[in-house]
Design a protein around this motif. Structure first.
Motif, PDB file in Angstrom:
ATOM      1  N   LEU A 191      47.433  31.997  49.168  1.00 17.05           N
ATOM      2  CA  LEU A 191      46.831  31.869  48.443  1.00 17.05           C
ATOM      3  C   LEU A 191      47.682  30.639  47.360  1.00 17.05           C
ATOM      4  O   LEU A 191      46.498  29.465  46.830  1.00 17.05           O
ATOM      5  CB  LEU A 191      47.076  32.968  47.088  1.00 17.05           C
ATOM      6  CG  LEU A 191      46.429  34.223  47.475  1.00 17.05           C
ATOM      7  CD1 LEU A 191      46.466  35.226  46.434  1.00 17.05           C
ATOM      8  CD2 LEU A 191      44.801  34.066  47.325  1.00 17.05           C
ATOM      9  N   THR A 206      42.043  36.713  55.149  1.00 18.47           N
ATOM     10  CA  THR A 206      41.650  37.301  54.839  1.00 18.47           C
ATOM     11  C   THR A 206      43.609  37.490  54.061  1.00 18.47           C
ATOM     12  O   THR A 206      44.427  37.383  54.940  1.00 18.47           O
ATOM     13  CB  THR A 206      41.626  39.090  55.508  1.00 18.47           C
ATOM     14  OG1 THR A 206      40.112  39.291  56.034  1.00 18.47           O
ATOM     15  CG2 THR A 206      41.993  40.646  55.254  1.00 18.47           C
ATOM     16  N   LEU A 207      43.842  38.229  52.772  1.00 20.48           N
ATOM     17  CA  LEU A 207      45.308  38.722  52.748  1.00 20.48           C
ATOM     18  C   LEU A 207      46.053  39.238  53.653  1.00 20.48           C
ATOM     19  O   LEU A 207      46.030  40.493  54.277  1.00 20.48           O
ATOM     20  CB  LEU A 207      45.262  38.653  51.424  1.00 20.48           C
ATOM     21  CG  LEU A 207      44.563  37.968  49.764  1.00 20.48           C
ATOM     22  CD1 LEU A 207      45.373  39.117  48.877  1.00 20.48           C
ATOM     23  CD2 LEU A 207      45.156  36.957  50.143  1.00 20.48           C
ATOM     24  N   TYR A 220      39.956  36.244  50.304  1.00 18.99           N
ATOM     25  CA  TYR A 220      40.285  35.925  49.395  1.00 18.99           C
ATOM     26  C   TYR A 220      39.823  34.286  49.803  1.00 18.99           C
ATOM     27  O   TYR A 220      39.338  33.682  49.180  1.00 18.99           O
ATOM     28  CB  TYR A 220      41.764  35.488  49.147  1.00 18.99           C
ATOM     29  CG  TYR A 220      42.352  34.472  49.952  1.00 18.99           C
ATOM     30  CD1 TYR A 220      42.373  33.500  50.040  1.00 18.99           C
ATOM     31  CD2 TYR A 220      42.714  35.313  51.231  1.00 18.99           C
ATOM     32  CE1 TYR A 220      43.486  32.614  51.175  1.00 18.99           C
ATOM     33  CE2 TYR A 220      43.311  34.876  51.884  1.00 18.99           C
ATOM     34  CZ  TYR A 220      43.574  33.139  52.529  1.00 18.99           C
ATOM     35  OH  TYR A 220      44.607  33.233  53.120  1.00 18.99           O
ATOM     36  N   ASP A 221      39.259  34.125  51.067  1.00 22.23           N
ATOM     37  CA  ASP A 221      38.516  32.558  51.278  1.00 22.23           C
ATOM     38  C   ASP A 221      37.606  32.920  51.881  1.00 22.23           C
ATOM     39  O   ASP A 221      37.473  33.782  52.876  1.00 22.23           O
ATOM     40  CB  ASP A 221      39.396  31.676  51.116  1.00 22.23           C
ATOM     41  CG  ASP A 221      39.321  30.165  51.540  1.00 22.23           C
ATOM     42  OD1 ASP A 221      38.197  29.972  51.085  1.00 22.23           O
ATOM     43  OD2 ASP A 221      40.151  28.963  51.901  1.00 22.23           O
ATOM     44  N   THR A 228      32.761  36.095  47.408  1.00 24.75           N
ATOM     45  CA  THR A 228      31.970  37.691  47.243  1.00 24.75           C
ATOM     46  C   THR A 228      30.413  37.887  47.011  1.00 24.75           C
ATOM     47  O   THR A 228      29.716  38.513  46.844  1.00 24.75           O
ATOM     48  CB  THR A 228      33.154  38.205  45.912  1.00 24.75           C
ATOM     49  OG1 THR A 228      32.931  37.007  45.412  1.00 24.75           O
ATOM     50  CG2 THR A 228      34.047  38.283  45.969  1.00 24.75           C
ATOM     51  N   ALA A 260      47.081  40.013  40.199  1.00 22.35           N
ATOM     52  CA  ALA A 260      45.932  41.146  40.958  1.00 22.35           C
ATOM     53  C   ALA A 260      47.683  41.704  41.306  1.00 22.35           C
ATOM     54  O   ALA A 260      47.569  42.943  41.693  1.00 22.35           O
ATOM     55  CB  ALA A 260      46.972  40.283  42.653  1.00 22.35           C
ATOM     56  N   ASN A 311      45.843  29.931  40.323  1.00 21.87           N
ATOM     57  CA  ASN A 311      45.955  31.174  41.650  1.00 21.87           C
ATOM     58  C   ASN A 311      47.744  31.696  41.578  1.00 21.87           C
ATOM     59  O   ASN A 311      48.009  33.071  41.887  1.00 21.87           O
ATOM     60  CB  ASN A 311      46.976  30.291  42.694  1.00 21.87           C
ATOM     61  CG  ASN A 311      45.548  29.885  43.946  1.00 21.87           C
ATOM     62  OD1 ASN A 311      44.459  30.695  43.292  1.00 21.87           O
ATOM     63  ND2 ASN A 311      45.934  29.092  44.772  1.00 21.87           N
ATOM     64  N   GLN A 317      37.223  40.536  42.705  1.00 20.15           N
ATOM     65  CA  GLN A 317      38.635  39.901  42.465  1.00 20.15           C
ATOM     66  C   GLN A 317      38.352  38.507  43.133  1.00 20.15           C
ATOM     67  O   GLN A 317      38.404  38.428  44.338  1.00 20.15           O
ATOM     68  CB  GLN A 317      39.789  40.220  43.815  1.00 20.15           C
ATOM     69  CG  GLN A 317      41.236  39.650  43.489  1.00 20.15           C
ATOM     70  CD  GLN A 317      41.716  39.780  41.934  1.00 20.15           C
ATOM     71  OE1 GLN A 317      41.711  40.678  41.843  1.00 20.15           O
ATOM     72  NE2 GLN A 317      42.800  38.542  41.581  1.00 20.15           N
ATOM     73  N   ASP A 318      37.793  37.281  41.922  1.00 20.92           N
ATOM     74  CA  ASP A 318      38.237  36.076  42.491  1.00 20.92           C
ATOM     75  C   ASP A 318      39.298  36.111  41.807  1.00 20.92           C
ATOM     76  O   ASP A 318      39.843  35.398  41.078  1.00 20.92           O
ATOM     77  CB  ASP A 318      36.880  35.351  41.575  1.00 20.92           C
ATOM     78  CG  ASP A 318      36.943  34.051  41.976  1.00 20.92           C
ATOM     79  OD1 ASP A 318      37.544  33.930  43.043  1.00 20.92           O
ATOM     80  OD2 ASP A 318      36.150  33.225  41.141  1.00 20.92           O
ATOM     81  N   PHE A 319      40.392  34.732  43.033  1.00 26.90           N
ATOM     82  CA  PHE A 319      41.638  34.513  42.785  1.00 26.90           C
ATOM     83  C   PHE A 319      41.078  33.203  42.232  1.00 26.90           C
ATOM     84  O   PHE A 319      42.139  32.281  42.044  1.00 26.90           O
ATOM     85  CB  PHE A 319      42.542  34.190  44.148  1.00 26.90           C
ATOM     86  CG  PHE A 319      42.333  35.912  44.620  1.00 26.90           C
ATOM     87  CD1 PHE A 319      43.389  36.508  43.859  1.00 26.90           C
ATOM     88  CD2 PHE A 319      41.835  36.011  45.987  1.00 26.90           C
ATOM     89  CE1 PHE A 319      44.151  37.423  44.599  1.00 26.90           C
ATOM     90  CE2 PHE A 319      42.595  37.705  46.026  1.00 26.90           C
ATOM     91  CZ  PHE A 319      43.054  38.292  45.586  1.00 26.90           C
TER      92      PHE A 319
END
Length: 587
Positions: free
Chosen positions: A418, A405-406, A396-397, A430, A462, A455, A447-449
């Protein structure tokens, strides 16, 4: 030429016993050896004493086979010719052989034995072993005393005289000559106790007790309580009950004891598995003896066996278990949303993605996600990190060259990560991943948070049914916040049986599991009884491809993870209490 040998004996009461037999040949051998045609059982006669040969004129030529002569018609000879038509008598010890001519031309030899008088007995006593040996009665008593001393008195005295009577592995102070009591070698499992009889035979002249077996086999599972076993077996026959009464009188435990099934000293090999009849004696028509049993009657896998049943999770989000019949319509609420058919397709986007990722083939196969347990009987729960994340990325970043990673399986931690993202604008991560297919920007799994201001919306999206988490998980609400249902997975589905996947490695997974046509995660992809019977038939089948006895799938002593408080013969409605949790939950 043919000789007719007629033997005349007398019984103790004086009755005559006449036996006739015919000897073909051109010579007749007479002597004490059993290889002669006429055996003369007298120690004064040589092994091969006289040979009788017919002449061309119809006479008989008698010649000594050795150096000793013989008596014929009262005179000693080493060779003589006799006319059987006129008769003649050959005397050897106490035996007389008379010669005569039968009407059909055969030579009749009549063998008689004279009664031995007291004086004659003294004359031949030097040839009799009885003169140097004790009588039969005395010899029998001497033998009995020797056997009792060597095989009973010495071991008992040695056992009572030991300084340390406790069982142990030290062979320096063991019972002497007790090896003679052993009925055979121990099996391979107990071979180390070959010289330590006291490890099992704790008390002299007392059969091995259950508590002795359980002192080593502490973790073995009970098949059922003894009263349940006795009830399932049913009443004994008159003969069997009498035998058990005699056995119990001498200290043997009842028919439910360990030693009833596990017999030792049968030879240095593996213990033979129990015959199928051992199982069917109780399980055939068992409901007539145990009216409250939850088990179906079983006699033979090919002809009389209940439909297979599996232990599944009853409701979504709950680890409560129940048993369902495998009739092809069984369902399980594991908490997942996972279409097997989509992932095993050879033509869709999943297949194209697998072909572009290292470590995969042209399409996904079962072994890409499922790993067997150490005993090869089941499979480990599927983990996101090792089986799914190659395609379903949770990155996610990106900070510098490091991707963040989540933490899968922890919704609260995901939400915190997040929300805590740096508010500084940052290029979407991504762009650097360049995932193919539906993972590219705008694709199904992209998935672009977004920035921190968005968020909260990203988290809710999500965790929604159409979000990245909802692809595999069932959304729910916990304490007013969005979340997903916990997931529970099993590594064993059978409660009272085992299945060896290693023995079936030559088969494709889809031969038994219809995963290629399953579009719902709730489908329980376990084979039915009919599927198993395509190869496996019972032990009574004449032409079975794989003859299958009860012991092939069932264990009399269930492992720990399947042990139940009262044993599998007891009824268990509703929740399966006593079954240790083998599920894995995630929130």
């Amino acid at each position: 030429m043919s000789f007719l040998i007629r033997t005349i004996d007398h019984t103790a009461t004086g009755r005559e016993i006449v036996r006739d037999r015919e000897v073909e040949g051109d010579r007749l051998a007479i002597g004490r050896a059993t290889t002669n045609d006429v055996v003369v059982a007298d120690l004064s006669v040589e092994q091969h004493h006289v040979v009788v040969t017919p002449t061309k004129r119809g006479l008989l030529s008698l010649e000594a086979a050795g150096n000793r002569d013989f008596i014929f018609d009262g005179h000693r000879h080493k060779a003589v010719t006799a006319d059987p038509a006129r008769g003649g008598a050959l005397t050897l010890g106490l035996y007389t052989l008379t010669f005569a001519r039968e009407a059909d031309g055969r030579t009749l030899v009549t063998v008689t034995q004279e009664e031995r008088e007291f004086g004659d007995r003294d004359a031949v006593r030097g040839f009799d072993l009885a003169s140097a040996m004790p009588g039969k009665r005395a010899a029998a008593w001497i033998g009995v005393l020797l056997i009792l001393g060597a095989f009973l008195a010495v071991p008992i005295w040695s056992g009572l005289a030991r300084s340390d009577k406790q069982p142990g592995a030290d062979g320096s102070d063991q019972v002497a000559w007790d090896t003679n009591w052993s009925t055979g070698k121990l099996s391979l499992a107990h071979h180390s106790l070959e010289n330590n009889c006291e490890a099992c035979h704790v008390e002299p002249f007392v059969s091995v007790r259950d508590e002795t077996c359980l002192s080593c086999h502490k973790d073995i599972g009970d098949h059922a309580k003894r009263d349940r076993l006795a009830g399932a077996r049913g009443p004994m026959g008159t003969g069997e009950a009498l035998l058990w009464q005699v056995a119990e009188t001498f200290g043997k435990e009842g028919p439910e004891a360990c030693t009833t099934c596990h017999t030792e000293h049968e030879g240095a090999g593996r213990m033979e598995p129990a015959a199928q009849q051992f199982c069917s004696n109780c399980h055939d028509a068992m409901d007539t003896r145990l009216s409250d049993t939850a088990l179906g009657n079983a006699h033979d896998f090919g002809t009389a066996h209940p439909e297979l049943q599996a232990v599944v999770f009853a409701e979504v989000g709950s680890d409560e278990s129940r048993r369902v019949t495998l009739d092809g319509k069984a369902r399980e609420a594991s908490g997942l949303r996972f279409p097997h058919a989509m992932h095993l397709s050879e033509t869709n986007g999943v297949a194209r993605m697998a072909g572009n990722l290292p470590g995969y083939g042209e399409a996904l196969v079962c072994s890409d996600c499922h790993s067997p347990t150490a005993d090869r009987n089941g499979f480990l729960p599927v983990e996101m990190e090792s089986a799914c994340e190659d395609c379903h990325s949770l990155v996610y970043d990106k900070v510098g060259s490091t991707f963040r990673t989540l933490r899968h399986g922890d919704v609260a931690q995901m939400r915190a990560d997040l929300i805590a993202m740096d508010r500084a604008p940052r290029a979407p991560v991504t762009r650097g991943l360049r995932r193919p297919g539906e993972f590219k920007r705008g694709g199904r799994y992209f998935q672009d948070f977004g920035r921190p201001a968005r968020n909260y919306l990203g988290i809710a999206q999500a965790l929604s049914e159409d979000g990245v988490c909802g692809e595999c998980h069932i959304p729910t609400t916990v304490a007013g916040e969005a979340s997903v249902m916990p997931v529970f997975q099993r590594d064993h589905y059978f409660l009272n049986a085992r299945f060896d996947h290693e023995a079936h490695e030559q088969e494709d997974c889809t031969s038994c599991h219809a995963a290629g046509t399953s579009s719902k995660a709730t489908d329980l992809l376990m084979p039915t009884l009919a599927t198993c019977r395509e190869c496996h038939m019972g032990a009574e089948a004449v032409k079975a491809e794989v003859p299958s006895t009860c012991a092939m799938c069932h264990s009399y002593h269930p492992p720990d993870f399947r042990r139940r408080k009262d044993g599998p013969l007891s009824p268990k409605p509703g929740r399966i209490a006593g079954l240790p949790s083998i599920a894995r939950g995630r929130e």
